[in-house]
Scaffold this motif. Sequence first.
Motif, PDB file in Angstrom:
ATOM      1  N   PRO A 191     -18.582   8.712  26.923  1.00 18.22           N
ATOM      2  CA  PRO A 191     -18.834   8.138  25.588  1.00 18.22           C
ATOM      3  C   PRO A 191     -18.712   9.162  24.461  1.00 18.22           C
ATOM      4  O   PRO A 191     -18.507   8.780  23.304  1.00 18.22           O
ATOM      5  N   GLU A 192     -18.846  10.452  24.786  1.00 17.66           N
ATOM      6  CA  GLU A 192     -18.781  11.509  23.772  1.00 17.66           C
ATOM      7  C   GLU A 192     -17.336  11.905  23.414  1.00 17.66           C
ATOM      8  O   GLU A 192     -17.116  12.570  22.408  1.00 17.66           O
ATOM      9  N   LEU A 193     -16.393  11.505  24.237  1.00  8.57           N
ATOM     10  CA  LEU A 193     -15.028  12.008  24.091  1.00  8.57           C
ATOM     11  C   LEU A 193     -14.177  11.181  23.133  1.00  8.57           C
ATOM     12  O   LEU A 193     -13.062  11.581  22.800  1.00  8.57           O
ATOM     13  N   GLY A 194     -14.709  10.038  22.685  1.00  7.47           N
ATOM     14  CA  GLY A 194     -13.923   9.185  21.795  1.00  7.47           C
ATOM     15  C   GLY A 194     -12.871   8.423  22.563  1.00  7.47           C
ATOM     16  O   GLY A 194     -12.882   8.342  23.792  1.00  7.47           O
ATOM     17  N   ARG A 195     -11.925   7.867  21.818  1.00 12.86           N
ATOM     18  CA  ARG A 195     -10.876   7.078  22.459  1.00 12.86           C
ATOM     19  C   ARG A 195      -9.936   7.994  23.222  1.00 12.86           C
ATOM     20  O   ARG A 195      -9.403   8.956  22.683  1.00 12.86           O
ATOM     21  N   LEU A 196      -9.735   7.662  24.491  1.00 14.02           N
ATOM     22  CA  LEU A 196      -8.778   8.372  25.339  1.00 14.02           C
ATOM     23  C   LEU A 196      -7.676   7.394  25.718  1.00 14.02           C
ATOM     24  O   LEU A 196      -7.943   6.218  26.005  1.00 14.02           O
ATOM     25  N   ASP A 197      -6.440   7.870  25.751  1.00 11.87           N
ATOM     26  CA  ASP A 197      -5.320   6.975  26.018  1.00 11.87           C
ATOM     27  C   ASP A 197      -4.696   7.167  27.396  1.00 11.87           C
ATOM     28  O   ASP A 197      -4.239   6.206  27.988  1.00 11.87           O
ATOM     29  N   PHE A 198      -4.666   8.358  27.887  1.00 14.39           N
ATOM     30  CA  PHE A 198      -4.339   8.579  29.285  1.00 14.39           C
ATOM     31  C   PHE A 198      -4.787   9.970  29.683  1.00 14.39           C
ATOM     32  O   PHE A 198      -5.240  10.746  28.840  1.00 14.39           O
ATOM     33  N   ALA A 199      -4.695  10.258  30.981  1.00 11.78           N
ATOM     34  CA  ALA A 199      -5.338  11.476  31.487  1.00 11.78           C
ATOM     35  C   ALA A 199      -4.519  12.133  32.587  1.00 11.78           C
ATOM     36  O   ALA A 199      -3.822  11.471  33.355  1.00 11.78           O
ATOM     37  N   ILE A 200      -4.650  13.458  32.638  1.00  9.80           N
ATOM     38  CA  ILE A 200      -4.206  14.249  33.793  1.00  9.80           C
ATOM     39  C   ILE A 200      -5.477  14.801  34.433  1.00  9.80           C
ATOM     40  O   ILE A 200      -6.233  15.532  33.796  1.00  9.80           O
ATOM     41  N   VAL A 201      -5.723  14.417  35.673  1.00 10.92           N
ATOM     42  CA  VAL A 201      -6.901  14.880  36.393  1.00 10.92           C
ATOM     43  C   VAL A 201      -6.462  15.963  37.365  1.00 10.92           C
ATOM     44  O   VAL A 201      -5.576  15.750  38.201  1.00 10.92           O
ATOM     45  N   GLY A 202      -7.055  17.138  37.240  1.00  6.51           N
ATOM     46  CA  GLY A 202      -6.660  18.286  38.042  1.00  6.51           C
ATOM     47  C   GLY A 202      -7.339  18.312  39.394  1.00  6.51           C
ATOM     48  O   GLY A 202      -8.540  18.542  39.489  1.00  6.51           O
ATOM     49  N   GLU A 203      -6.571  18.047  40.436  1.00  3.40           N
ATOM     50  CA  GLU A 203      -6.996  18.187  41.824  1.00  3.40           C
ATOM     51  C   GLU A 203      -5.829  18.810  42.583  1.00  3.40           C
ATOM     52  O   GLU A 203      -4.669  18.647  42.185  1.00  3.40           O
ATOM     53  N   LEU A 227     -12.312   6.511  35.129  1.00  2.13           N
ATOM     54  CA  LEU A 227     -11.553   6.283  33.906  1.00  2.13           C
ATOM     55  C   LEU A 227     -10.976   4.868  33.897  1.00  2.13           C
ATOM     56  O   LEU A 227     -10.474   4.390  34.910  1.00  2.13           O
ATOM     57  N   ASN A 228     -11.016   4.232  32.738  1.00  2.48           N
ATOM     58  CA  ASN A 228     -10.409   2.904  32.612  1.00  2.48           C
ATOM     59  C   ASN A 228      -9.130   2.976  31.789  1.00  2.48           C
ATOM     60  O   ASN A 228      -8.787   2.055  31.046  1.00  2.48           O
ATOM     61  N   ILE A 229      -8.442   4.098  31.919  1.00  2.00           N
ATOM     62  CA  ILE A 229      -7.183   4.338  31.215  1.00  2.00           C
ATOM     63  C   ILE A 229      -6.147   4.784  32.237  1.00  2.00           C
ATOM     64  O   ILE A 229      -6.508   5.211  33.342  1.00  2.00           O
ATOM     65  N   PRO A 230      -4.852   4.695  31.905  1.00  2.14           N
ATOM     66  CA  PRO A 230      -3.847   5.211  32.832  1.00  2.14           C
ATOM     67  C   PRO A 230      -4.071   6.697  33.088  1.00  2.14           C
ATOM     68  O   PRO A 230      -4.412   7.452  32.178  1.00  2.14           O
ATOM     69  N   SER A 231      -3.869   7.117  34.334  1.00  6.81           N
ATOM     70  CA  SER A 231      -4.086   8.521  34.672  1.00  6.81           C
ATOM     71  C   SER A 231      -3.245   8.896  35.879  1.00  6.81           C
ATOM     72  O   SER A 231      -2.829   8.040  36.669  1.00  6.81           O
ATOM     73  N   VAL A 232      -2.999  10.192  36.002  1.00  7.16           N
ATOM     74  CA  VAL A 232      -2.349  10.740  37.184  1.00  7.16           C
ATOM     75  C   VAL A 232      -3.189  11.892  37.703  1.00  7.16           C
ATOM     76  O   VAL A 232      -3.993  12.476  36.969  1.00  7.16           O
ATOM     77  N   LYS A 233      -3.011  12.203  38.969  1.00  6.64           N
ATOM     78  CA  LYS A 233      -3.694  13.337  39.584  1.00  6.64           C
ATOM     79  C   LYS A 233      -2.633  14.376  39.919  1.00  6.64           C
ATOM     80  O   LYS A 233      -1.634  14.073  40.569  1.00  6.64           O
ATOM     81  N   LEU A 234      -2.862  15.612  39.482  1.00  2.70           N
ATOM     82  CA  LEU A 234      -1.838  16.644  39.611  1.00  2.70           C
ATOM     83  C   LEU A 234      -2.489  18.011  39.526  1.00  2.70           C
ATOM     84  O   LEU A 234      -3.307  18.251  38.637  1.00  2.70           O
ATOM     85  N   GLY A 235      -2.111  18.908  40.430  1.00  2.00           N
ATOM     86  CA  GLY A 235      -2.668  20.245  40.317  1.00  2.00           C
ATOM     87  C   GLY A 235      -2.156  21.210  41.360  1.00  2.00           C
ATOM     88  O   GLY A 235      -1.654  20.816  42.424  1.00  2.00           O
TER      89      GLY A 235
END
Length: 376
Positions: A161-173, A317-325
Amino acid sequence: MYLQQDRLIKREEPISNHLFHSAINLLKELIATPSFSGEESYTATLIQCFLQNRWVETHRKLHNVWVFNRFYDPAKPTILLNSHHDTVKPNLLYTRDPFSPVIIGDKLYGLGSNNAGGCLVSLLISFLHFYNRRDLAFNLCYAATAEKETSGENGLKLILPELGRLDFAIVGEPTLMNLAVAERGLMVLDCITTGKDENNAIYETIKDIGWFSNFVFPKVSDTLGSVKMSVNTINTESQDDIAPGTYSFPVEIRLTDAYTPDEILQTIRKHVNCTVIPRDIYFNSLVIDTNHPIVQAGRMAGCNTYESPATSDQALLNIPSVKLGPGDSARSHMPDEYIHVSEIQEGIKVYTQILEMLIFTLINNTADCNPLIRGN
């Protein structure tokens, strides 16, 4: 060409050796500082100080640290760059001190080096590379979060909730820099069977476990395949020679996008006699549109796409995202955990290439790409 820190430099300028080596030094400090899930205060401070020493305004809540690019514009879409700095406890088979980082050849040894320290520092350096850019077609939010390994309430979930509007994400794993475009969900059930009269609970338990072993959900995901269920252990409160007894067994279910968790649960309860209690925490399955700009940019950067059987903070996350790392998930939680230094270097290179391609794509194809970014 663009202005960065009051000097004119070329857009394609590579990551400086100084910045790269500072990332390796930060990772060494993180390895040397125990950060079990829920106990990440000191590593959060290390990350916060690393950013503040580079004149980046930081935000912190409990053991989570996040920052935004210098020229943040609320009218632009925002990309979340996220990884975690908590670890599991060291495997009992370690032959090295898990908290003593050491580089031998190309390998950096230490607890959390591979999962997910390499991703964490690679995303951080990539963020800093773009921090002062005025020509970004998007905002960047970098978040180093806690409690991923225990799916705790005080990690990424706490600060969303603190991050504001997010549109998509890269999650580092650690994915060997392959791009996970789908991820199986996870639901765990506690199943309990209690015997009645002469009906020994073990026979009912065996019947139900047999059903879990043999049942096939008819709908199959085009991306993730079939729902999978497994029973790995049985617990009992019975005493020898005393019936009917009580037995319990957990069921691990790997979800796909073909069913909702509620649909899975309803189907199970129709077919078994045991009491079925879902645990509070579960992870939804995820599939991103392969036409999404982030996927296309990843492919252009040379990443292979795949479907991940493992869960991550993407599920929050309820936005489009990919996992990459950088790093290899097969090394996660193994004794004498390590990551190749060259993998971190490659991770930074690919992350920055992807973001650079997105700048070009979004500036030149705004009308086509923004609806995908904003999930419309």
